[in-house]
Design a protein around this motif. Structure first.
Motif, PDB file in Angstrom:
ATOM      1  N   LEU A 103       2.228   5.251 -13.185  1.00 41.94           N
ATOM      2  CA  LEU A 103       1.507   5.065 -11.929  1.00 41.94           C
ATOM      3  C   LEU A 103       0.450   3.969 -12.045  1.00 41.94           C
TER       4      LEU A 103
ATOM      5  N   THR B 229       2.177   0.546 -12.200  1.00 42.17           N
ATOM      6  CA  THR B 229       2.647   0.159 -10.862  1.00 42.17           C
ATOM      7  C   THR B 229       1.489  -0.288  -9.990  1.00 42.17           C
ATOM      8  N   GLN B 230       0.403   0.467 -10.044  1.00 39.21           N
ATOM      9  CA  GLN B 230      -0.769   0.141  -9.236  1.00 39.21           C
ATOM     10  C   GLN B 230      -1.354  -1.217  -9.625  1.00 39.21           C
TER      11      GLN B 230
ATOM     12  N   VAL C   7       1.080  -4.038  -8.431  1.00 35.82           N
ATOM     13  CA  VAL C   7       0.973  -4.262  -6.988  1.00 35.82           C
ATOM     14  C   VAL C   7      -0.336  -4.967  -6.656  1.00 35.82           C
TER      15      VAL C   7
ATOM     16  N   LEU D  32       3.195  -4.394   3.222  1.00 34.23           N
ATOM     17  CA  LEU D  32       3.896  -3.448   2.357  1.00 34.23           C
ATOM     18  C   LEU D  32       3.106  -3.211   1.076  1.00 34.23           C
ATOM     19  N   LEU D  33       2.588  -4.276   0.495  1.00 35.08           N
ATOM     20  CA  LEU D  33       1.819  -4.147  -0.745  1.00 35.08           C
ATOM     21  C   LEU D  33       0.558  -3.325  -0.527  1.00 35.08           C
TER      22      LEU D  33
ATOM     23  N   MET E 161       0.072  -1.008   1.700  1.00 36.76           N
ATOM     24  CA  MET E 161       0.452   0.397   1.893  1.00 36.76           C
ATOM     25  C   MET E 161       0.772   1.060   0.554  1.00 36.76           C
ATOM     26  N   ILE E 162       1.562   0.363  -0.283  1.00 38.14           N
ATOM     27  CA  ILE E 162       1.915   0.915  -1.590  1.00 38.14           C
ATOM     28  C   ILE E 162       0.661   1.112  -2.438  1.00 38.14           C
ATOM     29  N   HIS E 163      -0.242   0.138  -2.404  1.00 31.52           N
ATOM     30  CA  HIS E 163      -1.464   0.207  -3.205  1.00 31.52           C
ATOM     31  C   HIS E 163      -2.353   1.365  -2.751  1.00 31.52           C
TER      32      HIS E 163
ATOM     33  N   TYR F  76      -1.434   4.216  -1.015  1.00 34.89           N
ATOM     34  CA  TYR F  76      -0.848   5.525  -1.310  1.00 34.89           C
ATOM     35  C   TYR F  76      -0.728   5.748  -2.815  1.00 34.89           C
ATOM     36  N   GLY F  77      -0.578   4.664  -3.563  1.00 33.47           N
ATOM     37  CA  GLY F  77      -0.592   4.789  -5.014  1.00 33.47           C
ATOM     38  C   GLY F  77      -1.937   5.281  -5.513  1.00 33.47           C
TER      39      GLY F  77
END
Length: 204
Positions: free
Chosen positions: A99, A102-103, A106, A129-130, A132-134, A136-137
């Motif tokens: 995790l 990934t964080q 991103v 998109l990035l 949002m991923i960042h 929620y990550g």
């Protein structure tokens, strides 16, 4: 007896510090969030190298067990008598490392660190998109850390002080004497300096 070497303990507390600072600067949108993220990225690379070439209890192959073993351990059917992470704790380490990696990836993509290697239609150019991923990550990481702290409290009540062991490097009341192989701290220092130099070139 000694179960954790200095590099592993140093990594653990530096990771905790950097994650806390990143959470504060990220959710408040203030402070050197980007620089902290780069520092954590380098630290993660160092931990991965140490997980492959470091001391016995720090190596991934030493504490990763099959899902069936983890399931049996959680049901109390597979007691853990070895030094280091238990079967469930080993997979928690992998989950947190994954995790965090990934964080960081991103976040660095959002900062444009990989633009020179990307095509114009790459998903890593999709800022929305990035973001949002960042976001929620970050929430997922906070939940994972909360689960980690809950496990620490649980084991503390069972008489296994995990925090103290990660500070002193020693653990008492092991079922039987265990021999643990430790790598040199100099090796860890050389790895850390090498990783630091690599990330320093990335910033230059």
């Amino acid at each position: 007896m000694k179960i954790w070497d200095l590099p592993t303990r140093l990594y653990h507390w530096l990771q905790a510090l950097l994650f806390t600072l990143l959470a504060i600067t990220g959710f408040n949108a203030t402070g050197p969030h980007e620089l902290l993220g780069i520092a954590l990225s380098g630290l993660l690379v160092w931990r991965i190298l140490w997980g492959m070439f470091g001391s016995e209890t720090s190596r991934f192959r030493q504490f990763l067990r099959s899902p069936n073993t983890v399931y049996r351990y959680m049901k109390g059917q597979h007691p853990h008598h070895g030094a280091g992470h238990n079967p469930a704790g080993g997979w928690m380490v992998i989950a947190m490392l994954s995790l965090l990696l990934t964080q960081c990836f991103v976040g660095m993509s959002m900062a444009g660190f990989f633009d020179a290697f990307l095509s114009d239609d790459s998903l890593l150019y999709d800022t929305d998109l990035l973001v949002m991923i960042h976001l929620y990550g970050a929430y997922l990481l906070v939940a994972t850390v909360a689960l980690h702290i809950s496990a620490i409290i649980f084991y503390k009540r069972k008489g296994t002080p995990l925090v103290k062991a990660m500070i002193t490097g020693t653990q008492k009341h092991l079922p039987r004497p265990i021999s643990v192989f430790f790598r040199s701290n100099i090796r860890a220092g050389i790895m850390l300096i090498s990783v630091g130099g690599m990330f320093g070139m990335l910033l230059s």
